[in-house]
Design a protein around this motif. Sequence first.
Motif, PDB file in Angstrom:
ATOM      1  N   LEU A 187      -1.700  -7.122   5.968  1.00  0.00           N
ATOM      2  CA  LEU A 187      -2.845  -5.682   6.354  1.00  0.00           C
ATOM      3  C   LEU A 187      -2.670  -4.690   6.744  1.00  0.00           C
ATOM      4  CD1 LEU A 187      -4.698  -8.843   9.045  1.00  0.00           C
ATOM      5  CD2 LEU A 187      -5.022  -7.839   6.732  1.00  0.00           C
ATOM      6  N   LEU A 188      -0.953  -4.438   7.272  1.00  0.00           N
ATOM      7  CA  LEU A 188      -0.971  -3.318   7.332  1.00  0.00           C
ATOM      8  C   LEU A 188      -0.336  -2.391   6.007  1.00  0.00           C
ATOM      9  CD1 LEU A 188       1.558  -3.098  10.747  1.00  0.00           C
ATOM     10  CD2 LEU A 188      -0.966  -2.765  10.589  1.00  0.00           C
ATOM     11  N   MET A 189       0.025  -3.323   5.485  1.00  0.00           N
ATOM     12  CA  MET A 189       0.368  -2.412   4.486  1.00  0.00           C
ATOM     13  C   MET A 189      -0.945  -1.882   2.740  1.00  0.00           C
ATOM     14  SD  MET A 189       3.230  -4.690   2.574  1.00  0.00           S
ATOM     15  CE  MET A 189       4.866  -4.690   2.518  1.00  0.00           C
ATOM     16  N   SER A 190      -2.151  -2.280   3.420  1.00  0.00           N
ATOM     17  CA  SER A 190      -3.541  -2.210   2.273  1.00  0.00           C
ATOM     18  C   SER A 190      -4.255  -1.050   3.667  1.00  0.00           C
ATOM     19  CB  SER A 190      -4.176  -3.824   2.619  1.00  0.00           C
ATOM     20  OG  SER A 190      -3.576  -4.802   1.738  1.00  0.00           O
ATOM     21  N   ALA A 191      -3.854  -1.431   4.838  1.00  0.00           N
ATOM     22  CA  ALA A 191      -4.534  -0.550   5.711  1.00  0.00           C
ATOM     23  C   ALA A 191      -4.780   1.085   5.659  1.00  0.00           C
ATOM     24  CB  ALA A 191      -3.885  -0.262   6.995  1.00  0.00           C
ATOM     25  N   ARG A 192      -4.712   1.786   5.284  1.00  0.00           N
ATOM     26  CA  ARG A 192      -5.616   3.362   4.677  1.00  0.00           C
ATOM     27  C   ARG A 192      -6.122   4.430   5.684  1.00  0.00           C
ATOM     28  NH1 ARG A 192      -3.068   1.398   1.608  1.00  0.00           N
ATOM     29  NH2 ARG A 192      -3.249   1.782  -0.519  1.00  0.00           N
ATOM     30  N   ASP A 193      -5.500   5.507   6.408  1.00  0.00           N
ATOM     31  CA  ASP A 193      -5.448   6.801   7.291  1.00  0.00           C
ATOM     32  C   ASP A 193      -7.099   7.280   6.833  1.00  0.00           C
ATOM     33  OD1 ASP A 193      -4.722   8.741   6.124  1.00  0.00           O
ATOM     34  OD2 ASP A 193      -2.764   8.449   7.038  1.00  0.00           O
ATOM     35  N   PRO A 194      -7.717   8.020   7.309  1.00  0.00           N
ATOM     36  CA  PRO A 194      -8.827   8.909   7.332  1.00  0.00           C
ATOM     37  C   PRO A 194      -9.035   9.425   5.799  1.00  0.00           C
ATOM     38  CG  PRO A 194      -8.621   8.665   9.215  1.00  0.00           C
ATOM     39  CD  PRO A 194      -7.600   8.070   9.014  1.00  0.00           C
ATOM     40  N   GLU A 195      -7.390  10.067   5.896  1.00  0.00           N
ATOM     41  CA  GLU A 195      -7.047  10.797   4.623  1.00  0.00           C
ATOM     42  C   GLU A 195      -6.729  10.610   3.436  1.00  0.00           C
ATOM     43  OE1 GLU A 195      -5.427  11.865   7.951  1.00  0.00           O
ATOM     44  OE2 GLU A 195      -7.757  13.395   7.537  1.00  0.00           O
ATOM     45  N   GLY A 196      -7.087   8.532   3.647  1.00  0.00           N
ATOM     46  CA  GLY A 196      -6.681   7.489   2.661  1.00  0.00           C
ATOM     47  C   GLY A 196      -4.959   7.629   2.107  1.00  0.00           C
ATOM     48  N   ASN A 197      -4.268   8.171   3.076  1.00  0.00           N
ATOM     49  CA  ASN A 197      -2.814   8.096   3.572  1.00  0.00           C
ATOM     50  C   ASN A 197      -2.025   6.329   3.703  1.00  0.00           C
ATOM     51  OD1 ASN A 197      -1.703  10.156   1.954  1.00  0.00           O
ATOM     52  ND2 ASN A 197      -2.545  11.163   4.630  1.00  0.00           N
ATOM     53  N   SER A 198      -1.474   5.238   3.450  1.00  0.00           N
ATOM     54  CA  SER A 198      -0.599   4.306   4.020  1.00  0.00           C
ATOM     55  C   SER A 198       0.644   4.096   4.305  1.00  0.00           C
ATOM     56  CB  SER A 198      -1.007   3.242   2.581  1.00  0.00           C
ATOM     57  OG  SER A 198       0.344   4.429   1.682  1.00  0.00           O
ATOM     58  N   MET A 199       0.754   3.101   5.026  1.00  0.00           N
ATOM     59  CA  MET A 199       2.243   3.266   5.539  1.00  0.00           C
ATOM     60  C   MET A 199       3.600   3.474   5.093  1.00  0.00           C
ATOM     61  SD  MET A 199       1.047   1.285   9.176  1.00  0.00           S
ATOM     62  CE  MET A 199       2.912   1.433  10.017  1.00  0.00           C
ATOM     63  N   THR A 200       3.929   4.351   4.970  1.00  0.00           N
ATOM     64  CA  THR A 200       5.758   4.773   4.242  1.00  0.00           C
ATOM     65  C   THR A 200       6.293   2.966   5.159  1.00  0.00           C
ATOM     66  OG1 THR A 200       7.351   5.507   5.646  1.00  0.00           O
ATOM     67  CG2 THR A 200       5.550   6.634   4.871  1.00  0.00           C
ATOM     68  N   ASP A 201       7.220   2.898   3.780  1.00  0.00           N
ATOM     69  CA  ASP A 201       8.402   2.117   3.794  1.00  0.00           C
ATOM     70  C   ASP A 201       9.450   1.529   5.315  1.00  0.00           C
ATOM     71  OD1 ASP A 201       7.609   0.569   1.633  1.00  0.00           O
ATOM     72  OD2 ASP A 201       9.585   0.818   0.640  1.00  0.00           O
TER      73      ASP A 201
ATOM     74  N   ARG B  55      -1.993   3.730  15.668  1.00  0.00           N
ATOM     75  CA  ARG B  55      -2.604   2.987  16.896  1.00  0.00           C
ATOM     76  C   ARG B  55      -3.851   2.668  15.862  1.00  0.00           C
ATOM     77  NH1 ARG B  55      -1.397   1.545  21.530  1.00  0.00           N
ATOM     78  NH2 ARG B  55      -3.583   0.738  22.743  1.00  0.00           N
ATOM     79  N   GLN B  56      -4.241   3.517  15.404  1.00  0.00           N
ATOM     80  CA  GLN B  56      -6.200   3.367  14.418  1.00  0.00           C
ATOM     81  C   GLN B  56      -5.482   2.364  13.338  1.00  0.00           C
ATOM     82  OE1 GLN B  56      -7.035   6.894  13.817  1.00  0.00           O
ATOM     83  NE2 GLN B  56      -8.628   7.623  15.670  1.00  0.00           N
ATOM     84  N   LEU B  57      -3.967   2.380  12.528  1.00  0.00           N
ATOM     85  CA  LEU B  57      -4.191   2.206  11.860  1.00  0.00           C
ATOM     86  C   LEU B  57      -3.370   0.228  12.215  1.00  0.00           C
ATOM     87  CD1 LEU B  57      -1.958   3.638   9.076  1.00  0.00           C
ATOM     88  CD2 LEU B  57      -4.611   3.297   8.502  1.00  0.00           C
ATOM     89  N   ILE B  58      -2.988   0.559  13.017  1.00  0.00           N
ATOM     90  CA  ILE B  58      -2.372  -0.628  14.001  1.00  0.00           C
ATOM     91  C   ILE B  58      -3.569  -2.010  14.524  1.00  0.00           C
ATOM     92  CG2 ILE B  58      -0.783  -2.484  14.991  1.00  0.00           C
ATOM     93  CD1 ILE B  58       0.872   0.429  14.355  1.00  0.00           C
ATOM     94  N   MET B  59      -3.864  -1.042  15.723  1.00  0.00           N
ATOM     95  CA  MET B  59      -5.132  -1.888  16.555  1.00  0.00           C
ATOM     96  C   MET B  59      -6.058  -2.874  15.158  1.00  0.00           C
ATOM     97  SD  MET B  59      -4.957  -1.602  19.550  1.00  0.00           S
ATOM     98  CE  MET B  59      -6.721  -1.704  19.952  1.00  0.00           C
ATOM     99  N   PRO B  60      -7.281  -2.432  14.694  1.00  0.00           N
ATOM    100  CA  PRO B  60      -7.687  -3.745  13.661  1.00  0.00           C
ATOM    101  C   PRO B  60      -7.592  -4.997  13.854  1.00  0.00           C
ATOM    102  CG  PRO B  60      -7.878  -1.157  12.751  1.00  0.00           C
ATOM    103  CD  PRO B  60      -6.806  -1.146  13.658  1.00  0.00           C
ATOM    104  N   GLN B  61      -6.201  -4.834  13.059  1.00  0.00           N
ATOM    105  CA  GLN B  61      -5.568  -5.752  12.913  1.00  0.00           C
ATOM    106  C   GLN B  61      -5.227  -6.868  14.038  1.00  0.00           C
ATOM    107  OE1 GLN B  61      -5.544  -5.150   9.603  1.00  0.00           O
ATOM    108  NE2 GLN B  61      -5.260  -3.138   9.549  1.00  0.00           N
ATOM    109  N   PHE B  62      -5.862  -6.829  14.755  1.00  0.00           N
ATOM    110  CA  PHE B  62      -5.121  -7.969  15.395  1.00  0.00           C
ATOM    111  C   PHE B  62      -6.161  -8.686  16.494  1.00  0.00           C
ATOM    112  CE2 PHE B  62      -1.410  -5.460  15.741  1.00  0.00           C
ATOM    113  CZ  PHE B  62      -0.271  -6.630  16.097  1.00  0.00           C
ATOM    114  N   HIS B  63      -7.366  -8.356  15.471  1.00  0.00           N
ATOM    115  CA  HIS B  63      -9.014  -8.617  16.238  1.00  0.00           C
ATOM    116  C   HIS B  63     -10.017  -9.156  15.381  1.00  0.00           C
ATOM    117  CE1 HIS B  63      -8.670  -6.993  19.977  1.00  0.00           C
ATOM    118  NE2 HIS B  63      -7.753  -5.875  19.427  1.00  0.00           N
ATOM    119  N   GLY B  64     -11.091  -9.776  15.290  1.00  0.00           N
ATOM    120  CA  GLY B  64     -11.300 -10.002  13.834  1.00  0.00           C
ATOM    121  C   GLY B  64     -11.390 -11.995  13.625  1.00  0.00           C
ATOM    122  N   GLU B  65     -11.905 -11.954  12.751  1.00  0.00           N
ATOM    123  CA  GLU B  65     -12.409 -13.605  12.267  1.00  0.00           C
ATOM    124  C   GLU B  65     -10.917 -14.127  11.840  1.00  0.00           C
ATOM    125  OE1 GLU B  65     -12.780 -12.539   7.498  1.00  0.00           O
ATOM    126  OE2 GLU B  65     -14.420 -13.189   9.146  1.00  0.00           O
ATOM    127  N   ARG B  66      -9.781 -13.154  11.850  1.00  0.00           N
ATOM    128  CA  ARG B  66      -8.587 -13.892  11.212  1.00  0.00           C
ATOM    129  C   ARG B  66      -7.456 -14.438  12.412  1.00  0.00           C
ATOM    130  NH1 ARG B  66      -8.252  -8.890   9.488  1.00  0.00           N
ATOM    131  NH2 ARG B  66      -7.111  -8.676  11.013  1.00  0.00           N
TER     132      ARG B  66
END
Length: 461
Positions: A236-250, A99-110
């Motif tokens: 944007l989700l591909m570029s997102a990282r969790d607090p440990e620096g991990n990205s989402m798998t395929d 949820r922390q990875l996904i939520m920010p992608q639906f807001h902002g200047e985009r």
Amino acid sequence: MSLPNIVSIPVLKQRYQWIAEPLSFLEQAVKLHPNIFTAQIFGAKEPIIFVNHPQAIQEIYSNDRKTFKAPGNPDGVLKPLIGEHSLMLLDGEPHKRQRQLIMPQFHGERMQLYGEIICNITDKVFSDIPQNKAFTARDVISDISLSIMLQVVFGLHEGERYQQIKRGIIGMMDLFRSPLAFSLLLFPFLQKDLGAWSPWGNFLRRREMLDKLLYAEISERRSQLNDPNRVDILSLLMSARDPEGNSMTDQELRDEMMTLLVAGYETTATAMAWGLYWLHHKPILRSKLLEELDSLGENPDPITISKQKYLTAVCNETLRIYPVAMTTFERQVEEPVELLGHKLKSGSYIWSCIYLLHHREDLYPDSKEFKPERFLERQFSPYEFMPFGGGVRRCVGYALALFEMKLVLATAISRYNLELLDDKPEKPQRRGVTIAPARGVRMKMNGVRVPQKSAVPIVSK
């Protein structure tokens, strides 16, 4: 401690009605027990406590994850569609991480760029409808909604893969639109692969073909991560990282894309079709909205359109009268608790019933009537109006969904003269997980509309 107000309707009838006539079932049950009742329905392993009283709903969400846990649903009915890594099915820390990875992608200047895409797609689809041509609004809006999902969420544009994925999604979603077909997801014993011509076998093959296309797109997109022009949700989700620096798998990316598709394509399209219906079923409301939109002048930007008060009220009332989901995700009682005077034991399952909440006469007098002014006259709390659910399980893409709904409706009615072909009221009918207009809203295209330049805003407050 026992289950509160067990509905006296025979169990088999309850289960049949939940699939075929869910609103009829809910309205019968709430007449017997106005605020809280227990029912036994297909798709749930245990009896479900339905709650529609705002005070009780507030108590449930105020104690989110404490007294009332918001569990994942690893064996949920949508798992075959959305996959085991879907945000809908995860629990605990994995759910929080996604949820922390996904939520920010639906807001902002985009959102400005997304708004332009939404308006352009809507204009293109409606402009292609011949004048004096009859069409089904539900089908046209579905095409618009899916095209928006493919461009904004998946980052796909016209081309061979775009068309293949579009056909694949339509083919797979079509399999579950009727109440009878939807029952395939409710009954695991029907999920047998008996070959390509069997219902489940057909679904599995369609899913496999779509997955190949999605994984090919994900693989190709990973090589474009440094492209600054890529602002779609997938990139944007591909570029997102969790607090440990991990990205989402395929697989996580695939499952979240399917989740956003299932949660955002059918539901938003249905809501927009209802919006078109109400605005043309009640012409005076359409006139009020057109005054507001025409006052913005030529080519107003999408953000300005989305902030208009009467447009917001129309969309809210559309989502109130037939919400995109009838209930919230389940909550589980963690420890014995009293709710509305009933003692609930730990392990009990509760659904807040959005549909019944939105039709409480003490909150919404004449609740069956479409009255956008309700939302101009009063501010409703998150426990009185909750079309996208609430708490940690609130729809992650609600902001984009509401933004899309506003822009599609505003573009369609301000630029085109549309007319209902049938004076008969549209009846609600289950269509997959949503409640859709049974006849699909039959309309006619009467050509391009000329805005009234002298218009004055209808809502000045």
